[in-house]
Design an enzyme around this catalytic site. Sequence first.
Site, PDB file in Angstrom:
ATOM      1  CE  LYS A 120      -4.254  -2.021   1.599  1.00 36.52           C
ATOM      2  NZ  LYS A 120      -3.868  -3.447   1.755  1.00 36.52           N
TER       3      LYS A 120
HETATM    4  C1  LIG Z   1      -4.449  -4.511   1.161  1.00 32.33           C
HETATM    5  C2  LIG Z   1      -3.688  -5.765   1.061  1.00 32.33           C
HETATM    6  C3  LIG Z   1      -4.042  -6.789   0.148  1.00 32.33           C
HETATM    7  C4  LIG Z   1      -5.266  -6.712  -0.723  1.00 32.33           C
HETATM    8  O1  LIG Z   1      -5.149  -5.756  -1.737  1.00 32.33           O
HETATM    9  P1  LIG Z   1      -6.448  -5.243  -2.529  1.00 32.33           P
HETATM   10  O2  LIG Z   1      -5.971  -4.137  -3.376  1.00 32.33           O
HETATM   11  O3  LIG Z   1      -7.410  -4.787  -1.478  1.00 32.33           O
HETATM   12  O4  LIG Z   1      -6.985  -6.399  -3.303  1.00 32.33           O
HETATM   13  C5  LIG Z   1      -3.236  -7.919   0.090  1.00 32.33           C
HETATM   14  N1  LIG Z   1      -2.159  -8.053   0.889  1.00 32.33           N
HETATM   15  C6  LIG Z   1      -1.786  -7.106   1.766  1.00 32.33           C
HETATM   16  C7  LIG Z   1      -0.594  -7.331   2.626  1.00 32.33           C
HETATM   17  C8  LIG Z   1      -2.522  -5.923   1.885  1.00 32.33           C
HETATM   18  O5  LIG Z   1      -2.158  -4.981   2.780  1.00 32.33           O
END
Ligand SMILES: *Cc1c(COP(=O)(O)O)cnc(C)c1O
Length: 473
Positions: A120
Amino acid sequence: MKYISTRGQSPALGFSEILLGGLAPDGGLYLPETYPQFTDADLTAMRGMNYRDLAFTILSRLIDDIPAADLKAIIDKTYRADVYRFARKGQNAEDITPILKLEDNLYLLSLSNGPTLAFKDMAMQLLGNLFEYVLAKKGETTNILGATSGDTGSAAEYAMRGKKGVRVFMLSPHKKMSRFQTAQMFSLQDDNIFNIAVNGVFDDCQDMVKAVSNDAAFKAKYKIGAVNSINWGRIVAQVVYYFKGYFAVTQNNQQKVSFTVPSGNFGNVCAGHIARMMGLPVDKLIVATNENDVLDEFFKTGVYRPRGSANTYHTSSPSMDISKASNFERFVFDLLGRDAAKVRELWASVDKGGAFDIKELMPKVREFGFVSGSSNHACRMQTIREANSKYGVVIDTHTADGLKVALEYFDKAAPMVVLETALPAKFEDALVEALGAVPERPASLNGIEDLPQKFTVMDADVTAIKDFIAKHT
Ligand SMILES: *Cc1c(COP(=O)(O)O)cnc(C)c1O
Protein backbone atom coordinates in the site's frame (compact mmCIF):
# COMPACT_ATOMS: atom_id res chain seq x y z
CA MET A 1 -7.98 13.22 -19.87
CA LYS A 2 -11.40 13.26 -18.24
CA TYR A 3 -12.73 10.76 -15.72
CA ILE A 4 -16.23 9.31 -15.88
CA SER A 5 -18.30 7.42 -13.34
CA THR A 6 -19.14 3.73 -13.71
CA ARG A 7 -22.76 4.68 -13.02
CA GLY A 8 -22.86 7.24 -15.83
CA GLN A 9 -24.72 10.00 -14.00
CA SER A 10 -21.90 12.28 -12.82
CA PRO A 11 -20.11 14.93 -14.84
CA ALA A 12 -16.74 14.04 -16.38
CA LEU A 13 -13.92 15.63 -14.34
CA GLY A 14 -10.16 16.10 -14.45
CA PHE A 15 -7.69 14.14 -12.31
CA SER A 16 -7.14 16.90 -9.74
CA GLU A 17 -10.89 17.26 -9.29
CA ILE A 18 -11.45 13.60 -8.40
CA LEU A 19 -8.22 13.10 -6.44
CA LEU A 20 -9.47 14.21 -3.03
CA GLY A 21 -12.83 12.46 -3.10
CA GLY A 22 -14.01 8.89 -2.98
CA LEU A 23 -17.17 7.83 -4.77
CA ALA A 24 -18.57 9.86 -7.65
CA PRO A 25 -21.77 11.77 -6.70
CA ASP A 26 -23.90 9.07 -8.40
CA GLY A 27 -22.32 6.38 -6.20
CA GLY A 28 -20.04 5.04 -8.96
CA LEU A 29 -16.26 4.86 -9.28
CA TYR A 30 -14.15 6.97 -11.60
CA LEU A 31 -12.31 5.58 -14.61
CA PRO A 32 -10.58 7.34 -17.49
CA GLU A 33 -12.90 8.10 -20.41
CA THR A 34 -10.56 6.06 -22.61
CA TYR A 35 -7.40 4.13 -21.77
CA PRO A 36 -4.24 5.67 -23.22
CA GLN A 37 -2.43 3.16 -25.47
CA PHE A 38 1.21 2.16 -25.35
CA THR A 39 2.42 0.83 -28.69
CA ASP A 40 5.18 -1.66 -29.31
CA ALA A 41 7.55 1.24 -29.99
CA ASP A 42 6.48 2.92 -26.72
CA LEU A 43 7.11 -0.28 -24.80
CA THR A 44 10.56 -0.62 -26.34
CA ALA A 45 11.39 2.94 -25.29
CA MET A 46 10.09 2.27 -21.77
CA ARG A 47 11.93 -1.03 -21.32
CA GLY A 48 15.17 0.39 -19.97
CA MET A 49 13.67 3.14 -17.83
CA ASN A 50 14.18 3.46 -14.11
CA TYR A 51 11.09 3.47 -11.87
CA ARG A 52 10.72 7.25 -11.77
CA ASP A 53 10.92 7.76 -15.53
CA LEU A 54 8.59 4.85 -16.12
CA ALA A 55 6.10 6.24 -13.61
CA PHE A 56 6.22 9.65 -15.28
CA THR A 57 5.77 8.17 -18.77
CA ILE A 58 2.66 6.28 -17.63
CA LEU A 59 1.14 8.79 -15.22
CA SER A 60 1.58 11.79 -17.54
CA ARG A 61 -0.77 10.02 -19.97
CA LEU A 62 -3.43 9.80 -17.25
CA ILE A 63 -2.87 13.09 -15.44
CA ASP A 64 -2.95 16.14 -17.70
CA ASP A 65 -4.08 18.84 -15.30
CA ILE A 66 -0.82 19.01 -13.34
CA PRO A 67 2.03 20.68 -15.27
CA ALA A 68 4.50 18.04 -16.47
CA ALA A 69 7.45 19.51 -14.55
CA ASP A 70 5.45 19.51 -11.31
CA LEU A 71 4.25 15.95 -11.86
CA LYS A 72 7.80 14.84 -12.54
CA ALA A 73 9.00 16.51 -9.33
CA ILE A 74 6.24 14.82 -7.30
CA ILE A 75 7.14 11.42 -8.76
CA ASP A 76 10.87 11.94 -8.24
CA LYS A 77 10.27 12.89 -4.62
CA THR A 78 8.10 9.78 -4.07
CA TYR A 79 9.95 6.88 -5.68
CA ARG A 80 13.34 7.07 -3.98
CA ALA A 81 15.59 4.32 -2.73
CA ASP A 82 15.60 5.90 0.74
CA VAL A 83 11.78 5.70 0.90
CA TYR A 84 11.52 2.12 -0.41
CA ARG A 85 14.53 1.11 1.61
CA PHE A 86 13.69 -2.34 2.98
CA ALA A 87 14.95 -4.34 -0.01
CA ARG A 88 16.17 -7.84 0.75
CA LYS A 89 19.89 -8.58 0.84
CA GLY A 90 21.15 -8.76 -2.74
CA GLN A 91 18.31 -6.61 -4.10
CA ASN A 92 18.90 -3.10 -5.35
CA ALA A 93 16.68 -0.58 -3.53
CA GLU A 94 17.05 1.73 -6.56
CA ASP A 95 14.76 -0.65 -8.44
CA ILE A 96 11.97 0.46 -6.03
CA THR A 97 10.12 -2.80 -6.85
CA PRO A 98 12.97 -5.31 -7.25
CA ILE A 99 12.23 -8.69 -8.76
CA LEU A 100 13.23 -11.89 -6.96
CA LYS A 101 13.68 -15.05 -9.00
CA LEU A 102 12.33 -18.19 -7.31
CA GLU A 103 13.02 -20.57 -10.20
CA ASP A 104 13.08 -20.31 -14.00
CA ASN A 105 10.09 -18.22 -15.06
CA LEU A 106 8.74 -17.86 -11.51
CA TYR A 107 9.28 -14.54 -9.74
CA LEU A 108 8.24 -12.42 -6.78
CA LEU A 109 7.75 -8.70 -7.42
CA SER A 110 8.78 -6.98 -4.18
CA LEU A 111 6.21 -4.24 -3.60
CA SER A 112 6.63 -4.01 0.15
CA ASN A 113 9.92 -2.26 0.69
CA GLY A 114 8.33 1.03 1.73
CA PRO A 115 7.97 2.53 5.23
CA THR A 116 5.14 0.26 6.46
CA LEU A 117 6.31 -2.98 4.80
CA ALA A 118 3.20 -3.47 2.66
CA PHE A 119 2.43 -2.75 -1.00
CA LYS A 120 0.00 0.00 0.00
CA ASP A 121 3.00 2.31 0.42
CA MET A 122 3.54 2.16 -3.37
CA ALA A 123 0.39 4.17 -3.97
CA MET A 124 -0.11 5.94 -0.67
CA GLN A 125 3.28 7.69 -0.71
CA LEU A 126 2.42 9.18 -4.10
CA LEU A 127 -1.03 10.13 -2.84
CA GLY A 128 0.51 12.02 0.10
CA ASN A 129 2.62 14.15 -2.22
CA LEU A 130 -0.23 14.65 -4.71
CA PHE A 131 -2.62 15.69 -1.92
CA GLU A 132 -0.18 18.25 -0.57
CA TYR A 133 0.37 19.69 -4.05
CA VAL A 134 -3.30 19.86 -5.10
CA LEU A 135 -4.47 21.26 -1.75
CA ALA A 136 -1.83 24.00 -1.90
CA LYS A 137 -2.90 24.90 -5.46
CA LYS A 138 -6.53 25.14 -4.42
CA GLY A 139 -5.73 26.86 -1.13
CA GLU A 140 -7.68 24.13 0.68
CA THR A 141 -7.17 21.74 3.56
CA THR A 142 -8.61 18.31 4.27
CA ASN A 143 -9.26 16.11 7.28
CA ILE A 144 -8.84 12.50 6.29
CA LEU A 145 -11.04 10.18 8.28
CA GLY A 146 -10.43 6.45 8.02
CA ALA A 147 -10.86 3.10 9.69
CA THR A 148 -8.16 0.46 9.66
CA SER A 149 -7.44 -3.01 10.86
CA GLY A 150 -3.75 -2.44 10.20
CA ASP A 151 -2.14 -1.96 6.77
CA THR A 152 -4.19 0.86 5.26
CA GLY A 153 -4.06 3.08 8.31
CA SER A 154 -0.32 2.84 8.76
CA ALA A 155 0.36 3.39 5.04
CA ALA A 156 -1.92 6.46 5.08
CA GLU A 157 -0.30 7.91 8.19
CA TYR A 158 3.26 7.43 6.93
CA ALA A 159 2.25 9.04 3.63
CA MET A 160 0.45 12.02 5.18
CA ARG A 161 2.63 12.75 8.23
CA GLY A 162 3.92 16.30 8.16
CA LYS A 163 2.03 17.13 4.94
CA LYS A 164 0.73 20.70 4.80
CA GLY A 165 -3.05 21.07 4.63
CA VAL A 166 -3.71 17.48 5.69
CA ARG A 167 -4.81 16.01 9.02
CA VAL A 168 -5.44 12.30 9.54
CA PHE A 169 -7.99 10.89 11.99
CA MET A 170 -7.54 7.13 11.96
CA LEU A 171 -9.86 4.82 13.87
CA SER A 172 -8.63 1.35 14.79
CA PRO A 173 -10.09 -1.33 17.06
CA HIS A 174 -8.48 -0.93 20.50
CA LYS A 175 -6.00 -3.72 21.29
CA LYS A 176 -6.97 -5.72 18.18
CA MET A 177 -4.04 -4.95 15.87
CA SER A 178 -0.73 -6.76 16.15
CA ARG A 179 1.85 -5.20 18.50
CA PHE A 180 3.99 -4.28 15.53
CA GLN A 181 1.12 -2.64 13.60
CA THR A 182 0.01 -0.76 16.70
CA ALA A 183 3.54 0.46 17.34
CA GLN A 184 4.00 1.55 13.72
CA MET A 185 0.96 3.80 13.91
CA PHE A 186 0.89 4.94 17.51
CA SER A 187 4.58 5.83 17.69
CA LEU A 188 4.05 8.64 15.16
CA GLN A 189 4.29 11.93 17.04
CA ASP A 190 3.40 14.24 14.14
CA ASP A 191 0.95 17.02 14.99
CA ASN A 192 -1.27 16.21 11.99
CA ILE A 193 -1.76 12.53 12.87
CA PHE A 194 -4.52 11.47 15.30
CA ASN A 195 -4.77 7.81 16.27
CA ILE A 196 -8.11 6.91 17.81
CA ALA A 197 -8.36 3.50 19.45
CA VAL A 198 -12.03 2.53 19.51
CA ASN A 199 -13.49 0.21 22.13
CA GLY A 200 -14.93 -2.24 19.60
CA VAL A 201 -14.08 -4.18 16.47
CA PHE A 202 -13.07 -3.02 12.99
CA ASP A 203 -16.70 -2.90 11.79
CA ASP A 204 -17.53 -0.45 14.60
CA CYS A 205 -14.75 1.80 13.34
CA GLN A 206 -15.99 1.56 9.79
CA ASP A 207 -19.58 2.26 10.86
CA MET A 208 -18.41 5.42 12.65
CA VAL A 209 -16.60 6.62 9.54
CA LYS A 210 -19.73 6.00 7.46
CA ALA A 211 -21.95 7.78 9.96
CA VAL A 212 -19.71 10.86 9.98
CA SER A 213 -19.44 10.87 6.18
CA ASN A 214 -23.22 10.58 5.83
CA ASP A 215 -23.66 13.80 7.80
CA ALA A 216 -23.34 16.10 4.77
CA ALA A 217 -23.24 19.31 6.81
CA PHE A 218 -20.49 18.07 9.11
CA LYS A 219 -18.58 16.60 6.19
CA ALA A 220 -18.62 19.92 4.32
CA LYS A 221 -17.84 22.07 7.36
CA TYR A 222 -14.84 19.98 8.41
CA LYS A 223 -13.73 19.05 4.87
CA ILE A 224 -13.77 15.34 5.62
CA GLY A 225 -11.80 13.36 3.05
CA ALA A 226 -10.84 9.74 2.51
CA VAL A 227 -7.94 7.75 1.10
CA ASN A 228 -9.70 4.40 0.89
CA SER A 229 -8.99 1.77 -1.70
CA ILE A 230 -11.41 3.15 -4.29
CA ASN A 231 -9.38 6.37 -4.63
CA TRP A 232 -8.37 6.63 -8.29
CA GLY A 233 -4.97 8.12 -7.35
CA ARG A 234 -4.11 4.85 -5.61
CA ILE A 235 -5.12 2.68 -8.55
CA VAL A 236 -3.19 4.78 -11.04
CA ALA A 237 0.03 4.55 -9.01
CA GLN A 238 -0.29 0.77 -8.92
CA VAL A 239 -0.42 0.49 -12.72
CA VAL A 240 3.26 1.42 -12.89
CA TYR A 241 4.72 -1.64 -11.19
CA TYR A 242 2.99 -4.04 -13.57
CA PHE A 243 5.04 -2.43 -16.35
CA LYS A 244 8.19 -2.51 -14.20
CA GLY A 245 7.64 -6.18 -13.39
CA TYR A 246 6.93 -7.02 -17.02
CA PHE A 247 10.15 -5.44 -18.27
CA ALA A 248 12.16 -7.09 -15.49
CA VAL A 249 11.25 -10.62 -16.60
CA THR A 250 11.07 -10.31 -20.41
CA GLN A 251 13.55 -9.59 -23.19
CA ASN A 252 11.09 -8.42 -25.84
CA ASN A 253 7.50 -7.23 -26.20
CA GLN A 254 6.34 -10.44 -27.88
CA GLN A 255 6.56 -12.24 -24.54
CA LYS A 256 3.50 -12.35 -22.34
CA VAL A 257 3.58 -12.42 -18.56
CA SER A 258 1.02 -13.69 -16.04
CA PHE A 259 0.58 -11.94 -12.71
CA THR A 260 -0.84 -13.50 -9.55
CA VAL A 261 -2.26 -10.99 -7.10
CA PRO A 262 -3.26 -11.60 -3.46
CA SER A 263 -6.64 -9.85 -3.46
CA GLY A 264 -9.22 -8.38 -1.13
CA ASN A 265 -10.75 -5.16 -2.36
CA PHE A 266 -9.66 -5.81 -5.96
CA GLY A 267 -7.59 -2.61 -6.01
CA ASN A 268 -4.22 -4.11 -6.79
CA VAL A 269 -5.39 -6.49 -9.51
CA CYS A 270 -7.65 -3.79 -10.98
CA ALA A 271 -4.46 -1.86 -11.73
CA GLY A 272 -3.18 -4.96 -13.56
CA HIS A 273 -6.33 -4.98 -15.67
CA ILE A 274 -5.80 -1.32 -16.52
CA ALA A 275 -2.15 -1.94 -17.42
CA ARG A 276 -3.36 -4.65 -19.81
CA MET A 277 -6.00 -2.33 -21.29
CA MET A 278 -3.20 0.20 -21.92
CA GLY A 279 -1.28 -2.29 -24.03
CA LEU A 280 0.93 -4.22 -21.59
CA PRO A 281 1.31 -7.79 -22.94
CA VAL A 282 -0.31 -9.59 -20.02
CA ASP A 283 -1.37 -13.21 -20.33
CA LYS A 284 -3.31 -14.14 -17.19
CA LEU A 285 -4.34 -12.05 -14.22
CA ILE A 286 -4.77 -14.54 -11.41
CA VAL A 287 -6.86 -13.42 -8.48
CA ALA A 288 -5.79 -15.16 -5.26
CA THR A 289 -8.12 -14.94 -2.27
CA ASN A 290 -7.99 -16.35 1.24
CA GLU A 291 -10.95 -18.04 2.95
CA ASN A 292 -12.98 -14.93 2.07
CA ASP A 293 -13.46 -16.12 -1.48
CA VAL A 294 -16.11 -13.78 -2.92
CA LEU A 295 -13.85 -13.03 -5.87
CA ASP A 296 -12.80 -16.63 -6.45
CA GLU A 297 -16.47 -17.56 -6.61
CA PHE A 298 -17.10 -14.88 -9.22
CA PHE A 299 -14.15 -15.80 -11.43
CA LYS A 300 -15.17 -19.47 -11.33
CA THR A 301 -18.95 -19.06 -11.78
CA GLY A 302 -19.87 -15.55 -12.91
CA VAL A 303 -21.89 -15.04 -9.73
CA TYR A 304 -20.92 -12.09 -7.52
CA ARG A 305 -22.27 -12.63 -4.05
CA PRO A 306 -20.85 -10.29 -1.37
CA ARG A 307 -21.05 -11.84 2.08
CA GLY A 308 -21.77 -9.06 4.57
CA SER A 309 -19.39 -8.27 7.40
CA ALA A 310 -21.01 -10.77 9.77
CA ASN A 311 -19.93 -13.54 7.39
CA THR A 312 -16.34 -12.39 6.99
CA TYR A 313 -13.74 -14.78 8.38
CA HIS A 314 -10.81 -13.48 10.40
CA THR A 315 -7.80 -15.16 8.87
CA SER A 316 -4.03 -15.20 9.11
CA SER A 317 -3.91 -13.05 5.94
CA PRO A 318 -6.06 -10.35 7.59
CA SER A 319 -5.57 -7.62 4.98
CA MET A 320 -7.60 -9.74 2.56
CA ASP A 321 -10.50 -10.27 4.97
CA ILE A 322 -13.21 -8.50 3.00
CA SER A 323 -16.86 -9.23 2.45
CA LYS A 324 -17.20 -7.22 -0.74
CA ALA A 325 -14.58 -6.02 -3.20
CA SER A 326 -14.94 -2.24 -3.49
CA ASN A 327 -13.02 -1.87 -6.76
CA PHE A 328 -14.72 -4.73 -8.55
CA GLU A 329 -17.27 -2.36 -10.09
CA ARG A 330 -14.49 -0.84 -12.20
CA PHE A 331 -13.72 -4.17 -13.83
CA VAL A 332 -17.39 -5.03 -14.36
CA PHE A 333 -17.94 -1.67 -16.09
CA ASP A 334 -15.30 -2.65 -18.67
CA LEU A 335 -16.63 -6.20 -18.84
CA LEU A 336 -20.08 -4.84 -19.74
CA GLY A 337 -18.59 -2.77 -22.55
CA ARG A 338 -18.95 0.32 -20.33
CA ASP A 339 -22.74 0.05 -20.09
CA ALA A 340 -23.39 2.33 -17.08
CA ALA A 341 -27.13 1.57 -17.03
CA LYS A 342 -26.35 -2.13 -16.64
CA VAL A 343 -23.85 -1.36 -13.84
CA ARG A 344 -26.56 0.62 -12.04
CA GLU A 345 -28.92 -2.32 -12.39
CA LEU A 346 -26.40 -4.85 -11.03
CA TRP A 347 -25.33 -2.66 -8.11
CA ALA A 348 -28.92 -1.81 -7.24
CA SER A 349 -29.00 -5.43 -6.16
CA VAL A 350 -25.54 -5.45 -4.52
CA ASP A 351 -26.20 -2.24 -2.59
CA LYS A 352 -29.31 -3.87 -1.10
CA GLY A 353 -27.24 -6.80 0.12
CA GLY A 354 -28.02 -8.99 -2.90
CA ALA A 355 -26.00 -10.70 -5.62
CA PHE A 356 -25.84 -10.84 -9.41
CA ASP A 357 -25.15 -13.48 -12.01
CA ILE A 358 -23.43 -12.60 -15.29
CA LYS A 359 -22.20 -16.04 -16.24
CA GLU A 360 -23.02 -15.34 -19.91
CA LEU A 361 -20.00 -12.99 -19.79
CA MET A 362 -17.49 -15.64 -18.67
CA PRO A 363 -15.91 -15.93 -22.15
CA LYS A 364 -15.23 -12.18 -21.99
CA VAL A 365 -13.80 -12.57 -18.46
CA ARG A 366 -11.31 -15.10 -19.86
CA GLU A 367 -10.50 -12.81 -22.81
CA PHE A 368 -9.52 -10.21 -20.22
CA GLY A 369 -7.16 -12.88 -18.83
CA PHE A 370 -8.87 -13.40 -15.48
CA VAL A 371 -8.78 -16.67 -13.54
CA SER A 372 -8.67 -17.29 -9.79
CA GLY A 373 -8.01 -19.54 -6.85
CA SER A 374 -8.28 -19.48 -3.08
CA SER A 375 -6.15 -20.44 -0.13
CA ASN A 376 -6.64 -21.18 3.55
CA HIS A 377 -4.65 -21.26 6.76
CA ALA A 378 -3.19 -24.74 6.22
CA CYS A 379 -2.19 -23.95 2.60
CA ARG A 380 -0.67 -20.68 3.72
CA MET A 381 1.51 -22.33 6.40
CA GLN A 382 2.55 -25.06 3.97
CA THR A 383 3.43 -22.54 1.23
CA ILE A 384 5.52 -20.43 3.61
CA ARG A 385 7.46 -23.54 4.61
CA GLU A 386 7.93 -24.66 0.99
CA ALA A 387 9.08 -21.22 -0.18
CA ASN A 388 11.61 -21.28 2.63
CA SER A 389 12.91 -24.80 2.02
CA LYS A 390 12.79 -24.81 -1.79
CA TYR A 391 13.74 -21.22 -2.60
CA GLY A 392 15.32 -20.00 0.62
CA VAL A 393 12.88 -17.09 0.72
CA VAL A 394 10.70 -16.10 3.67
CA ILE A 395 7.33 -14.73 2.53
CA ASP A 396 4.39 -13.30 4.43
CA THR A 397 0.94 -14.88 4.72
CA HIS A 398 -0.72 -12.79 1.97
CA THR A 399 2.06 -13.44 -0.52
CA ALA A 400 1.80 -17.12 0.43
CA ASP A 401 -1.84 -17.12 -0.66
CA GLY A 402 -0.64 -15.66 -3.95
CA LEU A 403 2.16 -18.17 -4.45
CA LYS A 404 -0.14 -21.08 -3.58
CA VAL A 405 -2.61 -20.07 -6.29
CA ALA A 406 0.13 -19.10 -8.78
CA LEU A 407 1.55 -22.63 -8.63
CA GLU A 408 -1.85 -24.00 -9.68
CA TYR A 409 -1.49 -22.10 -12.97
CA PHE A 410 2.30 -22.02 -13.45
CA ASP A 411 3.35 -24.15 -16.43
CA LYS A 412 7.09 -23.27 -16.42
CA ALA A 413 6.97 -22.25 -20.11
CA ALA A 414 6.08 -18.58 -19.59
CA PRO A 415 6.94 -15.99 -16.95
CA MET A 416 4.73 -15.87 -13.86
CA VAL A 417 5.09 -12.97 -11.42
CA VAL A 418 3.62 -13.17 -7.91
CA LEU A 419 3.06 -9.80 -6.29
CA GLU A 420 4.59 -9.64 -2.80
CA THR A 421 2.12 -7.54 -0.84
CA ALA A 422 3.81 -7.46 2.58
CA LEU A 423 7.10 -8.35 4.22
CA PRO A 424 7.03 -11.26 6.68
CA ALA A 425 8.16 -9.07 9.61
CA LYS A 426 4.72 -7.50 9.58
CA PHE A 427 3.00 -10.76 10.53
CA GLU A 428 5.37 -12.26 13.08
CA ASP A 429 2.96 -14.55 14.91
CA ALA A 430 1.84 -16.38 11.78
CA LEU A 431 5.44 -16.70 10.60
CA VAL A 432 6.48 -18.17 13.95
CA GLU A 433 3.67 -20.68 13.58
CA ALA A 434 4.84 -21.63 10.07
CA LEU A 435 8.61 -21.64 10.53
CA GLY A 436 9.15 -21.83 14.26
CA ALA A 437 11.26 -18.68 14.16
CA VAL A 438 10.71 -14.95 14.26
CA PRO A 439 11.16 -13.50 10.74
CA GLU A 440 13.99 -11.08 10.19
CA ARG A 441 13.01 -7.48 10.76
CA PRO A 442 14.72 -4.46 9.19
CA ALA A 443 17.23 -3.33 11.83
CA SER A 444 15.88 0.22 12.01
CA LEU A 445 12.50 -1.14 13.14
CA ASN A 446 13.87 -3.12 16.06
CA GLY A 447 12.43 -1.93 19.34
CA ILE A 448 9.61 -0.01 17.66
CA GLU A 449 7.21 -1.53 20.23
CA ASP A 450 9.09 0.30 23.01
CA LEU A 451 8.75 3.80 21.58
CA PRO A 452 6.36 6.25 23.27
CA GLN A 453 2.85 6.03 21.77
CA LYS A 454 0.35 8.79 21.03
CA PHE A 455 -3.32 7.76 20.81
CA THR A 456 -6.76 8.48 22.23
CA VAL A 457 -9.13 5.75 23.43
CA MET A 458 -12.78 6.33 22.60
CA ASP A 459 -16.08 4.45 22.73
CA ALA A 460 -17.85 3.63 19.45
CA ASP A 461 -19.84 6.85 19.71
CA VAL A 462 -20.35 9.03 16.64
CA THR A 463 -20.91 12.24 18.65
CA ALA A 464 -17.63 11.73 20.48
CA ILE A 465 -15.63 11.36 17.27
CA LYS A 466 -17.30 14.42 15.76
CA ASP A 467 -16.45 16.43 18.88
CA PHE A 468 -12.88 15.19 18.70
CA ILE A 469 -12.51 16.27 15.06
CA ALA A 470 -14.12 19.64 15.77
CA LYS A 471 -11.78 20.24 18.70
CA HIS A 472 -8.63 19.39 16.74
CA THR A 473 -9.25 21.38 13.56
C1 LIG B 1 -4.45 -4.51 1.16
C2 LIG B 1 -3.69 -5.76 1.06
C3 LIG B 1 -4.04 -6.79 0.15
C4 LIG B 1 -5.27 -6.71 -0.72
O1 LIG B 1 -5.15 -5.76 -1.74
P1 LIG B 1 -6.45 -5.24 -2.53
O2 LIG B 1 -5.97 -4.14 -3.38
O3 LIG B 1 -7.41 -4.79 -1.48
O4 LIG B 1 -6.98 -6.40 -3.30
C5 LIG B 1 -3.24 -7.92 0.09
N1 LIG B 1 -2.16 -8.05 0.89
C6 LIG B 1 -1.79 -7.11 1.77
C7 LIG B 1 -0.59 -7.33 2.63
C8 LIG B 1 -2.52 -5.92 1.89
O5 LIG B 1 -2.16 -4.98 2.78
